[in-house]
Scaffold this motif. Structure first.
Motif, PDB file in Angstrom:
ATOM      1  N   SER A 125      -9.658  -4.835   7.017  1.00  0.00           N
ATOM      2  CA  SER A 125      -9.317  -3.508   7.512  1.00  0.00           C
ATOM      3  C   SER A 125     -10.372  -3.042   8.503  1.00  0.00           C
ATOM      4  CB  SER A 125      -9.211  -2.508   6.361  1.00  0.00           C
ATOM      5  OG  SER A 125     -10.467  -2.323   5.751  1.00  0.00           O
ATOM      6  N   LYS A 141       0.076   0.084   6.956  1.00  0.00           N
ATOM      7  CA  LYS A 141      -1.081  -0.304   7.753  1.00  0.00           C
ATOM      8  C   LYS A 141      -2.113   0.805   7.927  1.00  0.00           C
ATOM      9  CE  LYS A 141       0.998  -4.014  10.279  1.00  0.00           C
ATOM     10  NZ  LYS A 141       0.476  -4.990  11.180  1.00  0.00           N
ATOM     11  N   ARG A 198       0.862  -1.179   0.000  1.00  0.00           N
ATOM     12  CA  ARG A 198       0.000   0.000   0.000  1.00  0.00           C
ATOM     13  C   ARG A 198       0.894   1.223   0.000  1.00  0.00           C
ATOM     14  NH1 ARG A 198      -1.917  -3.578   3.727  1.00  0.00           N
ATOM     15  NH2 ARG A 198      -3.862  -4.562   3.138  1.00  0.00           N
ATOM     16  N   TYR A 214      -5.108  -1.471   8.539  1.00  0.00           N
ATOM     17  CA  TYR A 214      -4.942  -2.848   8.070  1.00  0.00           C
ATOM     18  C   TYR A 214      -4.085  -3.599   9.091  1.00  0.00           C
ATOM     19  CZ  TYR A 214      -6.500  -1.006   3.587  1.00  0.00           C
ATOM     20  OH  TYR A 214      -7.222  -0.413   2.593  1.00  0.00           O
ATOM     21  N   HIS A 236      -6.822  -8.561   3.188  1.00  0.00           N
ATOM     22  CA  HIS A 236      -7.615  -7.389   2.820  1.00  0.00           C
ATOM     23  C   HIS A 236      -8.408  -6.840   4.003  1.00  0.00           C
ATOM     24  CE1 HIS A 236      -6.831  -7.548  -1.451  1.00  0.00           C
ATOM     25  NE2 HIS A 236      -7.073  -8.842  -1.444  1.00  0.00           N
ATOM     26  N   ARG A 280      -8.311   4.271   7.751  1.00  0.00           N
ATOM     27  CA  ARG A 280      -8.443   2.822   7.582  1.00  0.00           C
ATOM     28  C   ARG A 280      -7.162   2.156   8.084  1.00  0.00           C
ATOM     29  NH1 ARG A 280     -12.012  -0.122   4.277  1.00  0.00           N
ATOM     30  NH2 ARG A 280     -12.623   1.847   3.350  1.00  0.00           N
TER      31      ARG A 280
END
Length: 123
Positions: free
Chosen positions: A103, A64, A24, A95, A101, A93
């Protein structure tokens, strides 16, 4: 029997651990169109459908954590009555796992509603 039960219980966690790590980074955006329903006191039906849309954008703070904002709208026109619903919000958000996936989403926002008639204006 016990061995097959242990394999069945641990197989999902083994498969999860072997998956590729998610990356990400950078800027992200999302948009969508759809159809939704809402209450309408001035319409012939008490619950009516209308066009809905969303636009969201944000940035990645870390592997994250992402930060974003979104705008949502819903519009319905029936006869001389136009009803509009809208919302603006900011979200964070998280993670918890780098290979999944899954979250957790938290946010804060505002929303509003406007009902207009061609003869009376905004109500």
């Amino acid at each position: 029997m016990i061995a097959s039960t242990l394999i069945a219980l641990t197989a999902p966690s083994l498969a999860f651990a072997q998956g590729p790590e998610r990356t990400r980074r950078g800027f992200w955006f999302m948009g969508g169109l759809g159809w939704g329903t809402a209450d309408c006191e001035l319409c012939a039906d008490q619950r009516v459908g209308g066009v809905a849309g969303v636009l969201a954008l944000g940035g990645t703070l870390s592997q994250k954590l992402t930060l974003g904002a979104s705008a949502n709208a819903w519009v319905r026109r029936e006869g001389d009555v136009t009803q509009t619903l809208g919302a603006l919000d900011a979200t964070v958000r998280f993670y918890p796992f780098s290979r999944a996936h899954l979250s957790l989403l938290a946010g804060l926002g505002v929303s509003g509603r406007e009902v207009k008639t061609e003869t009376a204006g905004a109500l």
